[in-house]
Design a protein around this motif. Structure first.
Motif, PDB file in Angstrom:
ATOM      1  N   ARG A  83     -28.708 -31.576 -62.817  1.00  0.00           N
ATOM      2  CA  ARG A  83     -28.425 -31.773 -64.243  1.00  0.00           C
ATOM      3  C   ARG A  83     -27.393 -32.893 -64.405  1.00  0.00           C
ATOM      4  O   ARG A  83     -26.969 -33.494 -63.419  1.00  0.00           O
ATOM      5  N   GLU A  84     -26.958 -33.173 -65.622  1.00  0.00           N
ATOM      6  CA  GLU A  84     -26.061 -34.293 -65.871  1.00  0.00           C
ATOM      7  C   GLU A  84     -24.764 -34.206 -65.061  1.00  0.00           C
ATOM      8  O   GLU A  84     -24.201 -35.213 -64.649  1.00  0.00           O
ATOM      9  N   THR A  85     -24.288 -33.005 -64.837  1.00  0.00           N
ATOM     10  CA  THR A  85     -23.038 -32.820 -64.086  1.00  0.00           C
ATOM     11  C   THR A  85     -23.244 -32.950 -62.585  1.00  0.00           C
ATOM     12  O   THR A  85     -22.269 -32.975 -61.823  1.00  0.00           O
ATOM     13  N   GLY A  86     -24.507 -33.014 -62.154  1.00  0.00           N
ATOM     14  CA  GLY A  86     -24.818 -33.081 -60.729  1.00  0.00           C
ATOM     15  C   GLY A  86     -25.129 -31.732 -60.109  1.00  0.00           C
ATOM     16  O   GLY A  86     -25.531 -31.655 -58.951  1.00  0.00           O
ATOM     17  N   SER A  87     -24.933 -30.656 -60.860  1.00  0.00           N
ATOM     18  CA  SER A  87     -25.176 -29.308 -60.335  1.00  0.00           C
ATOM     19  C   SER A  87     -26.664 -29.062 -60.109  1.00  0.00           C
ATOM     20  O   SER A  87     -27.508 -29.591 -60.821  1.00  0.00           O
ATOM     21  N   THR A  88     -26.955 -28.243 -59.117  1.00  0.00           N
ATOM     22  CA  THR A  88     -28.324 -27.866 -58.789  1.00  0.00           C
ATOM     23  C   THR A  88     -28.472 -26.348 -58.878  1.00  0.00           C
ATOM     24  O   THR A  88     -27.484 -25.620 -59.062  1.00  0.00           O
ATOM     25  N   ALA A  89     -29.699 -25.879 -58.696  1.00  0.00           N
ATOM     26  CA  ALA A  89     -29.927 -24.430 -58.678  1.00  0.00           C
ATOM     27  C   ALA A  89     -29.138 -23.780 -57.542  1.00  0.00           C
ATOM     28  O   ALA A  89     -28.549 -22.707 -57.711  1.00  0.00           O
ATOM     29  N   LEU A  90     -29.095 -24.444 -56.382  1.00  0.00           N
ATOM     30  CA  LEU A  90     -28.341 -23.896 -55.247  1.00  0.00           C
ATOM     31  C   LEU A  90     -26.860 -23.827 -55.563  1.00  0.00           C
ATOM     32  O   LEU A  90     -26.178 -22.865 -55.187  1.00  0.00           O
ATOM     33  N   PHE A  91     -26.356 -24.821 -56.239  1.00  0.00           N
ATOM     34  CA  PHE A  91     -24.940 -24.826 -56.627  1.00  0.00           C
ATOM     35  C   PHE A  91     -24.627 -23.612 -57.502  1.00  0.00           C
ATOM     36  O   PHE A  91     -23.650 -22.894 -57.259  1.00  0.00           O
ATOM     37  N   PHE A  92     -25.483 -23.359 -58.502  1.00  0.00           N
ATOM     38  CA  PHE A  92     -25.224 -22.244 -59.414  1.00  0.00           C
ATOM     39  C   PHE A  92     -25.353 -20.895 -58.715  1.00  0.00           C
ATOM     40  O   PHE A  92     -24.551 -19.986 -58.948  1.00  0.00           O
ATOM     41  N   ALA A  93     -26.346 -20.754 -57.861  1.00  0.00           N
ATOM     42  CA  ALA A  93     -26.517 -19.491 -57.140  1.00  0.00           C
ATOM     43  C   ALA A  93     -25.327 -19.249 -56.208  1.00  0.00           C
ATOM     44  O   ALA A  93     -24.850 -18.115 -56.063  1.00  0.00           O
ATOM     45  N   SER A  94     -24.834 -20.311 -55.582  1.00  0.00           N
ATOM     46  CA  SER A  94     -23.687 -20.204 -54.677  1.00  0.00           C
ATOM     47  C   SER A  94     -22.424 -19.869 -55.452  1.00  0.00           C
ATOM     48  O   SER A  94     -21.598 -19.058 -55.015  1.00  0.00           O
ATOM     49  N   SER A 127     -31.330 -28.655 -50.844  1.00  0.00           N
ATOM     50  CA  SER A 127     -30.378 -29.470 -50.084  1.00  0.00           C
ATOM     51  C   SER A 127     -28.951 -28.961 -50.262  1.00  0.00           C
ATOM     52  O   SER A 127     -28.531 -28.644 -51.377  1.00  0.00           O
ATOM     53  N   THR A 128     -28.214 -28.905 -49.155  1.00  0.00           N
ATOM     54  CA  THR A 128     -26.801 -28.509 -49.213  1.00  0.00           C
ATOM     55  C   THR A 128     -25.895 -29.724 -49.404  1.00  0.00           C
ATOM     56  O   THR A 128     -24.674 -29.573 -49.517  1.00  0.00           O
ATOM     57  N   ASP A 129     -26.479 -30.917 -49.448  1.00  0.00           N
ATOM     58  CA  ASP A 129     -25.679 -32.144 -49.498  1.00  0.00           C
ATOM     59  C   ASP A 129     -25.419 -32.667 -50.906  1.00  0.00           C
ATOM     60  O   ASP A 129     -24.516 -33.489 -51.105  1.00  0.00           O
ATOM     61  N   LEU A 130     -26.202 -32.244 -51.878  1.00  0.00           N
ATOM     62  CA  LEU A 130     -26.081 -32.791 -53.224  1.00  0.00           C
ATOM     63  C   LEU A 130     -24.739 -32.421 -53.849  1.00  0.00           C
ATOM     64  O   LEU A 130     -24.266 -31.293 -53.730  1.00  0.00           O
ATOM     65  N   GLN A 131     -24.144 -33.403 -54.546  1.00  0.00           N
ATOM     66  CA  GLN A 131     -22.805 -33.230 -55.091  1.00  0.00           C
ATOM     67  C   GLN A 131     -22.793 -33.296 -56.618  1.00  0.00           C
ATOM     68  O   GLN A 131     -23.602 -33.977 -57.241  1.00  0.00           O
ATOM     69  N   THR A 132     -21.821 -32.605 -57.199  1.00  0.00           N
ATOM     70  CA  THR A 132     -21.569 -32.718 -58.626  1.00  0.00           C
ATOM     71  C   THR A 132     -20.736 -33.972 -58.871  1.00  0.00           C
ATOM     72  O   THR A 132     -20.297 -34.635 -57.928  1.00  0.00           O
ATOM     73  N   LYS A 133     -20.479 -34.281 -60.127  1.00  0.00           N
ATOM     74  CA  LYS A 133     -19.724 -35.493 -60.442  1.00  0.00           C
ATOM     75  C   LYS A 133     -18.299 -35.449 -59.904  1.00  0.00           C
ATOM     76  O   LYS A 133     -17.685 -36.489 -59.666  1.00  0.00           O
ATOM     77  N   ASP A 134     -17.747 -34.255 -59.720  1.00  0.00           N
ATOM     78  CA  ASP A 134     -16.397 -34.155 -59.165  1.00  0.00           C
ATOM     79  C   ASP A 134     -16.412 -33.971 -57.644  1.00  0.00           C
ATOM     80  O   ASP A 134     -15.378 -33.695 -57.035  1.00  0.00           O
ATOM     81  N   GLY A 135     -17.593 -34.149 -57.042  1.00  0.00           N
ATOM     82  CA  GLY A 135     -17.705 -34.069 -55.586  1.00  0.00           C
ATOM     83  C   GLY A 135     -18.019 -32.695 -55.051  1.00  0.00           C
ATOM     84  O   GLY A 135     -18.091 -32.504 -53.832  1.00  0.00           O
ATOM     85  N   GLY A 136     -18.223 -31.733 -55.919  1.00  0.00           N
ATOM     86  CA  GLY A 136     -18.470 -30.374 -55.467  1.00  0.00           C
ATOM     87  C   GLY A 136     -19.851 -30.177 -54.872  1.00  0.00           C
ATOM     88  O   GLY A 136     -20.809 -30.852 -55.253  1.00  0.00           O
ATOM     89  N   THR A 137     -19.928 -29.283 -53.915  1.00  0.00           N
ATOM     90  CA  THR A 137     -21.201 -28.908 -53.293  1.00  0.00           C
ATOM     91  C   THR A 137     -21.351 -27.389 -53.348  1.00  0.00           C
ATOM     92  O   THR A 137     -20.424 -26.675 -53.756  1.00  0.00           O
ATOM     93  N   ALA A 138     -22.499 -26.922 -52.909  1.00  0.00           N
ATOM     94  CA  ALA A 138     -22.718 -25.472 -52.864  1.00  0.00           C
ATOM     95  C   ALA A 138     -21.660 -24.793 -51.997  1.00  0.00           C
ATOM     96  O   ALA A 138     -21.160 -23.716 -52.324  1.00  0.00           O
ATOM     97  N   LEU A 139     -21.288 -25.459 -50.897  1.00  0.00           N
ATOM     98  CA  LEU A 139     -20.296 -24.858 -49.992  1.00  0.00           C
ATOM     99  C   LEU A 139     -18.902 -24.831 -50.613  1.00  0.00           C
ATOM    100  O   LEU A 139     -18.189 -23.831 -50.490  1.00  0.00           O
ATOM    101  N   THR A 140     -18.504 -25.903 -51.267  1.00  0.00           N
ATOM    102  CA  THR A 140     -17.161 -25.905 -51.859  1.00  0.00           C
ATOM    103  C   THR A 140     -17.037 -24.830 -52.935  1.00  0.00           C
ATOM    104  O   THR A 140     -16.020 -24.128 -53.010  1.00  0.00           O
ATOM    105  N   VAL A 141     -18.072 -24.680 -53.757  1.00  0.00           N
ATOM    106  CA  VAL A 141     -17.971 -23.714 -54.841  1.00  0.00           C
ATOM    107  C   VAL A 141     -18.074 -22.281 -54.326  1.00  0.00           C
ATOM    108  O   VAL A 141     -17.403 -21.374 -54.836  1.00  0.00           O
ATOM    109  N   ALA A 142     -18.876 -22.048 -53.296  1.00  0.00           N
ATOM    110  CA  ALA A 142     -18.958 -20.707 -52.708  1.00  0.00           C
ATOM    111  C   ALA A 142     -17.634 -20.341 -52.043  1.00  0.00           C
ATOM    112  O   ALA A 142     -17.187 -19.189 -52.118  1.00  0.00           O
ATOM    113  N   SER A 143     -17.003 -21.315 -51.406  1.00  0.00           N
ATOM    114  CA  SER A 143     -15.710 -21.082 -50.761  1.00  0.00           C
ATOM    115  C   SER A 143     -14.638 -20.779 -51.795  1.00  0.00           C
ATOM    116  O   SER A 143     -13.804 -19.882 -51.610  1.00  0.00           O
TER     117      SER A 143
END
Length: 295
Positions: A73-84, A101-117
């Motif tokens: 989406r516009e912020t860079g978030s993906t379905a995996l990001f939201f589920a995480s 993909s676990t590599d895709l980033q949001t506009k602030d650099g966030g990934t599924a791993l950073t947000v889950a952590s």
């Protein structure tokens, strides 16, 4: 998450995905009149909505209908990001199985791993790491997954990340290390784990403060106790002050006593030539600083 829709049918798809109404979702998508990748004003898709809301069957249905699993989406978030983010472990596994993909980033650099952590979802963190997530992912400000877990005091996640090779002393852009942040937030057990795994007890951030200085300033007694086991510097720091000055300013008598017991020097002035005793009017603190002087 925005739910502004573009058409009535898209509106219905999003409602079904959000509420977990699988029958309605199937009916709409099978009608051929609405695409599985229909989007709202911010680019959110039905897959993102179902993933965020935790509806496994709806997520699977949208995937099977051909949804773009890695759409951002516009912020860079993906379905995996939201589920995480929400800790939906079963959905995270499903998305990964279908190639998320676990590599895709949001506009602030966030990934599924950073947000889950950040949110302490240890099972999700484990699944992501097993599927190639980069333990060294960093936000635009330099905060790593370990930093974010330390900030919130998530012990299980801290241990997972360290066991997967996270750098214990990797600082944010402003020089703030995970240990400093855990100390500031008062997470004594997190401080203990980080120290045992090699965190630099005297690392200072750009303002010259160290973990024990910040813990003393905040009055986090348990953190000060843990740090003192590793003999941090109690002298004049790069910020021109000492941990004892910080403890006195906090007004926490117990912290002052701990530092004095570790041989902090009450006669050592700060950069303004002030003694710790000159920074308080608290009679109890003055008495422990100078027990030989009547108040």
């Amino acid at each position: 998450m925005s739910f502004k829709k573009e058409t009535p049918l898209a509106n219905a798809v999003f409602w079904a995905a959000r509420k977990g109404n699988l029958a309605l979702l199937q009916l709409l998508l099978n009608s051929g009149r609405v695409d599985a990748d229909c989007r709202d004003g911010l680019g959110s898709t039905a897959l993102m909505v179902a993933s965020y809301s935790g509806h496994y069957d709806c997520v699977k249905e949208v995937i099977m209908q051909g949804a773009d699993i890695n759409y951002q989406r516009e912020t860079g978030s993906t379905a995996l990001f939201f589920a995480s983010q929400q800790g939906h472990h079963d959905i995270v596994k499903l998305l990964l199985e279908f190639g998320a993909s676990t590599d895709l980033q949001t506009k602030d650099g966030g990934t599924a791993l950073t947000v889950a952590s950040q949110h302490g979802h240890s099972r999700v963190v484990d699944a992501l790491l097993r599927n190639g997530a980069n333990v060294h992912d960093r936000l635009n400000d330099g905060a790593t997954s370990l930093f974010l877990a330390a900030q919130e005091g998530h012990l299980s996640v801290i241990r997972q990340l360290l066991s997967s090779g996270a750098r214990v002393n990797q600082a944010r852009e402003d020089g703030t290390a995970p240990l400093w942040m855990a100390a500031q937030m008062g997470h004594g057990e997190a401080v203990k784990v980080l120290l045992l795994r090699g965190a630099d007890r005297d690392a200072n951030r750009q303002d010259g403060s160290t973990a024990i200085f910040k813990a003393a300033l905040k009055g986090h007694t348990s953190v000060v106790e843990e740090l003192l086991k590793f003999s941090p510097s109690l002298g004049l720091l790069k910020n021109g002050s000492t941990p004892l000055h910080a403890a006195v300013m906090s007004g926490n008598v117990r912290t002052v006593l701990l530092l004095l017991g570790a041989n902090a020097d009450p006669s050592l002035p700060n950069k303004n030539n002030e003694l710790p005793s000159q920074l308080t009017k608290n009679d109890r603190i003055l008495k422990v600083l100078h027990p030989d002087i009547s108040n």
